[in-house]
Design a protein around this motif. Structure first.
Motif, PDB file in Angstrom:
ATOM      1  N   LEU A  84       0.839  -1.194   0.000  1.00 56.76           N
ATOM      2  CA  LEU A  84       0.000   0.000   0.000  1.00 56.76           C
ATOM      3  C   LEU A  84       0.876   1.247   0.000  1.00 56.76           C
ATOM      4  O   LEU A  84       1.845   1.311   0.741  1.00 56.76           O
ATOM      5  N   CYS A 106      -2.391   5.570  -2.932  1.00 57.93           N
ATOM      6  CA  CYS A 106      -3.478   4.612  -3.145  1.00 57.93           C
ATOM      7  C   CYS A 106      -4.344   4.471  -1.896  1.00 57.93           C
ATOM      8  O   CYS A 106      -5.016   3.459  -1.696  1.00 57.93           O
ATOM      9  N   THR A 107      -4.316   5.497  -1.052  1.00 57.51           N
ATOM     10  CA  THR A 107      -5.089   5.494   0.186  1.00 57.51           C
ATOM     11  C   THR A 107      -6.015   6.705   0.173  1.00 57.51           C
ATOM     12  O   THR A 107      -5.563   7.825  -0.048  1.00 57.51           O
ATOM     13  N   LEU A 151      -6.524   1.218  -0.427  1.00 60.55           N
ATOM     14  CA  LEU A 151      -7.344   1.235   0.790  1.00 60.55           C
ATOM     15  C   LEU A 151      -8.183   2.497   0.799  1.00 60.55           C
ATOM     16  O   LEU A 151      -7.665   3.587   0.554  1.00 60.55           O
ATOM     17  N   PHE A 188      -3.501   5.780   6.005  1.00 57.42           N
ATOM     18  CA  PHE A 188      -2.332   5.014   5.568  1.00 57.42           C
ATOM     19  C   PHE A 188      -1.469   4.613   6.771  1.00 57.42           C
ATOM     20  O   PHE A 188      -1.099   3.452   6.932  1.00 57.42           O
ATOM     21  N   ALA A 204      -1.952  -2.479  -3.718  1.00 54.54           N
ATOM     22  CA  ALA A 204      -3.180  -2.406  -2.929  1.00 54.54           C
ATOM     23  C   ALA A 204      -3.744  -0.988  -2.937  1.00 54.54           C
ATOM     24  O   ALA A 204      -3.011  -0.017  -3.125  1.00 54.54           O
ATOM     25  N   THR A 218      -0.719   0.716   8.070  1.00 53.98           N
ATOM     26  CA  THR A 218       0.596   0.148   7.834  1.00 53.98           C
ATOM     27  C   THR A 218       1.461   0.014   9.076  1.00 53.98           C
ATOM     28  O   THR A 218       2.461  -0.680   9.035  1.00 53.98           O
ATOM     29  N   PHE A 267     -10.521  -2.633   0.924  1.00 54.26           N
ATOM     30  CA  PHE A 267      -9.103  -2.873   0.681  1.00 54.26           C
ATOM     31  C   PHE A 267      -9.016  -3.718  -0.574  1.00 54.26           C
ATOM     32  O   PHE A 267      -9.463  -4.868  -0.587  1.00 54.26           O
TER      33      PHE A 267
END
Length: 152
Positions: free
Chosen positions: A7, A11-12, A80, A143, A78, A147, A101
């Motif tokens: 991730l 992309c969050t 999210l 994020f 990914a 993570t 997700f």
């Protein structure tokens, strides 16, 4: 598993105004495609949609884990997002989904795909994790929460 290797901050997305399952899958395509060389947002959308046709990836408790394999992908990616309002995702418990997700993996990486899905599902099965994700107020906070494995 180090989920930060899958991730990325770009992309969050936090509190997305997702109006439908289709729109959410389209947005995932738009976010993931730039990280997958040789792959278009439509390729990603088609892969996710084809998987959804086999059965919903809404795993319950407001969580969905759409996933797909791409022949053009050279690494797993990914996406999210939390949704401002829950949407119908045909989840197994018939509850609206507000945490999504998405996972996209290279076509040939079956074993890694399954291991990654299991790790993500385990993480999203943790009520304190999903509560924190729902309370996040920015993309960066979302994020960081996902993570850091709950250590901070």
């Amino acid at each position: 598993m180090d989920l930060s290797s899958l991730l990325s901050p770009d992309c969050t997305r936090c509190a997305v105004a997702g109006t439908s399952k289709k729109k959410v899958l389209e947005l995932i395509g738009q976010l993931a495609a730039p990280r997958l060389s040789g792959t278009t947002s439509f390729d990603v959308f088609e892969s996710l949609l084809n998987r959804e046709r086999l059965g919903s990836t809404g795993i319950g408790l407001g969580v969905a884990i759409p996933h797909g394999r791409l022949g053009t992908a050279n690494k797993p990616v990914a996406v999210l997002m939390t949704l401002a309002d829950g949407i119908d995702f045909d989840a197994i418990d018939n509850q609206p989904v507000d945490i999504v997700f998405a996972l996209l993996v290279p076509e040939e990486e079956h074993e890694q795909h399954l291991q990654t899905l299991a790790a993500v599902a385990q993480r999203l099965n943790d009520k304190s994790c999903t509560r924190a994700l729902r309370e996040a107020s920015s993309d960066k906070e979302l994020f960081d929460l996902f993570t850091d494995n709950g250590s901070g």
